[in-house]
Design an enzyme around this catalytic site. Structure first.
Site, PDB file in Angstrom:
ATOM      1  CG  ASP A  77      -9.631   2.044  -0.235  1.00 55.27           C
ATOM      2  OD1 ASP A  77      -8.523   1.946  -1.095  1.00 55.27           O
ATOM      3  OD2 ASP A  77      -9.573   2.262   0.950  1.00 55.27           O
ATOM      4  CG  ASP A 130      -2.251   0.504   0.910  1.00 55.96           C
ATOM      5  OD1 ASP A 130      -2.410   1.415   0.045  1.00 55.96           O
ATOM      6  OD2 ASP A 130      -2.941   0.399   1.780  1.00 55.96           O
TER       7      ASP A 130
HETATM    8  C1  GLA Z   1      -5.875   1.410   1.605  1.00 58.11           C
HETATM    9  C2  GLA Z   1      -6.192   0.444   0.716  1.00 58.11           C
HETATM   10  C3  GLA Z   1      -7.221  -0.620   1.118  1.00 58.11           C
HETATM   11  C4  GLA Z   1      -6.886  -1.188   2.399  1.00 58.11           C
HETATM   12  C5  GLA Z   1      -6.488  -0.157   3.548  1.00 58.11           C
HETATM   13  C6  GLA Z   1      -6.133  -1.019   4.656  1.00 58.11           C
HETATM   14  O1  GLA Z   1      -7.074   2.175   1.906  1.00 58.11           O
HETATM   15  O2  GLA Z   1      -6.374   1.079  -0.621  1.00 58.11           O
HETATM   16  O3  GLA Z   1      -7.524  -1.525   0.008  1.00 58.11           O
HETATM   17  O4  GLA Z   1      -5.796  -1.947   2.019  1.00 58.11           O
HETATM   18  O5  GLA Z   1      -5.634   0.713   2.940  1.00 58.11           O
HETATM   19  O6  GLA Z   1      -5.578   0.109   5.688  1.00 58.11           O
END
Ligand code: GLA
Length: 410
Positions: free
Chosen positions: A212, A157
């Site tokens: 997301d 990430d």
């Molecule tokens: C980000 C990613 C998500 C998830 C969260 C976890 O937002 O895009 O898919 O992995 O972090 O904290």
């Protein structure tokens, strides 16, 4: 003369040494680990950091007993929240002993024992998005840790990355994984902020292309901290034009699915159809222990999965949009096509599609379907039924947010 011989011997051994090490020193991802879009389950969408050994084991059990594994889902990926807040005295990451009382290796062995694969999550920054230790400065150490544990997939990430650049940070981790020696699918997750599709291919097997996902059809969900999550059609629309960057072993990742979460079955069907049309990785994000039979049927539709997993690996495109009725197309192997009619509007629509008035051209990949030259048989992939051919207009009703996906067979 002795000196010349010594120089000769030294240069031979140096050459030998450097050749022997080109594999690890030149980096580059492990090739061929994701020739079709990866399929699996990820904990984040439903559980956030509330994850533990019991959840993983039960999910693995159901993945096998429900038929998900037979349909192709094989990765179980634990997202953020699997570690303690501090590294140990050696600087190693520590799986949370309360959530995983028997350690992470026991969990991984269990998943492997079911014939499945296992993945973990971390971040390129100093901390993960949920505030656990990030990998910055520990890339090679963490890669060795993952290789020793025996994981098969790493989602990486992009939180808390001030001062570093994405291509460099992801290249470093890719090289670290390669050096550690265990083939691990490398999943880049920097939300499309730095156009990973332009530089990710040599270093990763898939990359997120958006912020997301949110369990809605076409909404934008604004978080108070000034960022947004996106309904599935927002993501598709946002990234429909980067299709030429996606393909076998280097996929545009449209995010973990929300099928079985907050939308109704009609919208879930459309969501699944579109992920398959986009050749996206298919990573379920629901609670398998509460999965309805409708959700299971959507996620395991073999005909749709075959569209996603087609060996050409081509991301589909929007062919037309008129009055809220959209037509999406995807070239498939053996001259087949997938065609999806999507009612993007809030009211019911009537479809009447005269094939002979359309020549479908895929300019990016060089495919064409001319219905005046070739007659295609039609198969409705949600009904699993042959429904005639392209000589006649395709006529159907479509309620709001619903979808029809056809396979065209010459
Ligand atoms: C980000 C990613 C998500 C998830 C969260 C976890 O937002 O895009 O898919 O992995 O972090 O904290």
């Amino acid at each position: 003369m002795k000196r010349i011989i010594l120089i000769f011997i030294l240069s031979i051994s140096f050459l030998g040494f450097s050749q022997g090490n080109t594999h690890t020193q030149s980096g580059g991802k492990f090739e061929g680990l994701a020739m079709t879009p990866p399929m699996g389950w990820n904990s984040w969408n439903t559980f956030a950091t509330n994850i533990d050994e019991k959840l993983v084991k039960e999910t693995a059990d159901i993945m096998v007993s429900s038929g998900m594994a037979a349909a192709g889902y094989n990765y179980i990926v634990l997202d953020d929240g699997w570690m303690t807040k501090e590294r140990d005295a050696n600087g190693d990451l520590v799986p949370d002993p309360v959530k995983f009382p028997n350690g992470m290796k026991a969990v991984i062995d269990y998943v492997h024992g079911k014939g499945l694969k296992f993945g973990l999550y971390n971040c390129a920054g100093t901390q993960t998005c949920a505030g656990y230790p990030g990998t910055r400065g520990y890339e090679y150490q963490d890669a060795r840790f993952y290789a020793k544990l025996g994981i098969d997939f790493l989602k990486y990430d992009w939180c808390n990355t001030k001062g570093i650049t994405a291509p460099e940070a992801y290249t470093t981790m890719s090289n670290a994984l390669k050096t550690a020696g265990r083939p691990i699918v490398f999943s880049l997750c920097e939300w499309g902020d730095n156009q990973p599709w332009e530089w990710g291919k040599p270093i990763g097997n898939l990359w997120r292309i958006s912020g997301d996902i949110y369990p809605c059809f076409d909404c934008e969900f604004k978080h108070p901290e000034n960022w947004s999550s996106w309904g599935f059609m927002k993501i598709v629309e946002m990234r429909k034009d980067i299709r030429k960057y996606s393909g076998p072993d280097h996929w545009n990742d449209f995010d973990m699915m929300e099928v079985g979460n907050e939308m109704n079955d009609t919208e879930d069907k459309s969501h699944f159809s579109m992920w398959c049309m986009m050749a996206s990785p298919l990573v379920a994000g629901n609670d398998f222990r509460k999965m309805s039979k409708e959700t299971l049927a959507i996620l395991t539709n073999k005909e749709l999965i075959a569209v996603d997993q087609d060996k050409l690996g081509i991301q589909g495109f929007k062919y037309s949009a008129e009055d809220g009725l959209e037509v999406w197309v995807k070239p498939l192997s053996d001259g087949n096509w997938a065609v999806t009619f999507l009612n993007r509007s809030e009211v019911a629509k009537k479809i009447s599609f005269d094939w002979k008035k359309h020549i479908i051209k895929d300019a990016d990949f060089g495919y064409e379907a001319d219905f005046n030259k070739t007659v295609f048989k039609l198969k409705d992939l949600w009904k699993n039924k042959e429904i005639g051919n392209t000589k006649k207009n395709f006529v159907s009703d479509l309620v709001a947010h619903d979808v029809i996906t056809l396979r065209l067979i010459p």
